[in-house]
Design a protein around this motif. Sequence first.
Motif, PDB file in Angstrom:
ATOM      1  N   SER A 403       0.845  -1.200   0.000  1.00 53.20           N
ATOM      2  CA  SER A 403       0.000   0.000   0.000  1.00 53.20           C
ATOM      3  C   SER A 403       0.878   1.246   0.000  1.00 53.20           C
ATOM      4  CB  SER A 403      -0.908   0.022   1.230  1.00 53.20           C
ATOM      5  OG  SER A 403      -1.831  -1.051   1.180  1.00 53.20           O
ATOM      6  N   LEU A 404       0.643   2.102  -0.991  1.00 52.70           N
ATOM      7  CA  LEU A 404       1.356   3.370  -1.085  1.00 52.70           C
ATOM      8  C   LEU A 404       0.633   4.404  -0.230  1.00 52.70           C
ATOM      9  CD1 LEU A 404       3.520   5.174  -2.519  1.00 52.70           C
ATOM     10  CD2 LEU A 404       1.742   5.708  -4.200  1.00 52.70           C
ATOM     11  N   LEU A 405       1.361   5.032   0.679  1.00 54.68           N
ATOM     12  CA  LEU A 405       0.790   6.037   1.571  1.00 54.68           C
ATOM     13  C   LEU A 405       1.326   7.406   1.172  1.00 54.68           C
ATOM     14  CD1 LEU A 405       1.330   4.220   4.991  1.00 54.68           C
ATOM     15  CD2 LEU A 405      -0.605   4.020   3.429  1.00 54.68           C
ATOM     16  N   VAL A 406       0.416   8.341   0.939  1.00 57.00           N
ATOM     17  CA  VAL A 406       0.788   9.716   0.599  1.00 57.00           C
ATOM     18  C   VAL A 406       0.083  10.652   1.569  1.00 57.00           C
ATOM     19  CG1 VAL A 406       0.865  11.489  -1.187  1.00 57.00           C
ATOM     20  CG2 VAL A 406       0.998   9.070  -1.833  1.00 57.00           C
ATOM     21  N   GLU A 407       0.852  11.520   2.237  1.00 59.17           N
ATOM     22  CA  GLU A 407       0.283  12.452   3.194  1.00 59.17           C
ATOM     23  C   GLU A 407       0.818  13.856   2.932  1.00 59.17           C
ATOM     24  OE1 GLU A 407      -0.536  10.686   7.363  1.00 59.17           O
ATOM     25  OE2 GLU A 407       1.321   9.737   6.702  1.00 59.17           O
ATOM     26  N   SER A 408      -0.061  14.834   2.953  1.00 58.82           N
ATOM     27  CA  SER A 408       0.323  16.230   2.779  1.00 58.82           C
ATOM     28  C   SER A 408       0.061  16.988   4.068  1.00 58.82           C
ATOM     29  CB  SER A 408      -0.457  16.878   1.629  1.00 58.82           C
ATOM     30  OG  SER A 408      -0.195  18.270   1.575  1.00 58.82           O
ATOM     31  N   ALA A 409       1.077  17.704   4.532  1.00 54.72           N
ATOM     32  CA  ALA A 409       0.947  18.442   5.786  1.00 54.72           C
ATOM     33  C   ALA A 409       0.297  19.802   5.591  1.00 54.72           C
ATOM     34  CB  ALA A 409       2.324  18.617   6.426  1.00 54.72           C
ATOM     35  N   THR A 410       0.160  20.245   4.323  1.00 53.05           N
ATOM     36  CA  THR A 410      -0.403  21.579   4.076  1.00 53.05           C
ATOM     37  C   THR A 410      -1.667  21.470   3.231  1.00 53.05           C
ATOM     38  OG1 THR A 410       1.156  21.809   2.227  1.00 53.05           O
ATOM     39  CG2 THR A 410       1.808  22.755   4.341  1.00 53.05           C
TER      40      THR A 410
END
Length: 468
Positions: A403-410
């Motif tokens: 599973s590819l996890l992508v997270e954006s803090a903004t």
Amino acid sequence: MVRLYIFSLFFVVCNVVCAATLEVSPGRLCELVGGSDDIDELILTGSADASDFYFLVESMPALRRLDIGGLTIMPYYGKAIGGCESFEGALVPAVVFAGSSLRELVLPAGVRVGDFAFSGSALRSVAVGDGAELMSGAFSNCEYLSDLSLGRCVAVGDAAFQACASLSALNLNGALRVGDAAFAACASLERVDGAEALCKIGSRAFMGCVSLSSFEFGAALSEIGEYAFSESGLEEADLSACAALKHVGGWIMSGSASLASAAFYEGLADIGTGVLFGCSALCDVKLPQSLASLQNYALANASSLCAVELPAALAEIGDSAMEGAAALRAIDAAGLSAVPVTGADVWRGVPQSEVVLSVGENMAQPFSAADQWREFSINEVPAGIGSIDKAESNIAISFSGESLLVESATAELALVELFNMEGVLLMRASVSGHRAVVDTEPLGGSLFIVRCECADGTRSTAKLACLK
């Protein structure tokens, strides 16, 4: 000339406890104490010299607590004591309390503690005043020392606290330098605070500190000596903020079996031999793009390392630099414009046929023709993909299984695209929110180029290996 000395003497006796507070003058302590060899707590104010310290050792066998925090230490000239006829001021003489039964100690500001002055003593607690200088082996082998308080900007000399086996916490409190082997073999040391002002960490400074799991490397740090954290318990070594760093000694993290990640300052040109040798848990390493030479044994026996990016400036790889990296499956060499010169046995123990070597446009042929490189599965990254950069600092991209996890803090995410190493688009997923999970199992393969776009137009591209 008549000199008037005023002495104050106060004794408190309670069962077997005998405490004294004395205002002294140089060489006169013996007159005040006389035959009181049962004093176990002593506070000294006024001034004293080396002869008074030797008197304490030779004539006060019951002494367990010594407080000289308010004492001025004067120079000594006269009859030889401890083999010397003179001693400088502000100095606790070398070896004077070595092996003593003292358990608690308070030292004044600005004092210099001589070589091995308290080495091997029974000390449990030590408080050192501001600006003090601790010379070689000052408190080495104090196996019971567990309570250490350092004042501001104390100079910690070579082996000052080596092999203090009970020391578990330390606040360097603005110290600028930690000497060679200063805290080596402090097996119980778990926490070091106040290291942000350090300019130099000496060779073997924290070698063998097996309980030390973290350390803050500050921006002022300019030099780290060889073996500085070798065989320590560090789990992460982040030197990416060390803008002043000019030299990283050899073997600094070698044999640190718990070290999982390491990062170096971008702009650093030199990293010593065997810097991460034998770091068997290492799975993430970020080498500076400015690095021109990967020294001998640099990543040898990093047996958990699955992927590595070679710096764009890399021109030479030393002997056995990657030997034993048996888990390696992906090498990013897309930034290289020439094939690096390799020493002997660079890839020994690496299953090269199972490793994807990604190279830049028009670089497949040079790598395929080069010794020690042709055995890899070589893929040329198409120009249409653009440069394969690390993800933007506000976007985190990682794999958890397949599973590819992508997270954006903004900003919120808008689009995630996956390509193979030939530049073929495998998947385009419209997403929303600050977090996205993409299942890559149907895609096959283990190496992907991931391109993300946020709702505010921010884009980020990264290359990742999926470790199934």
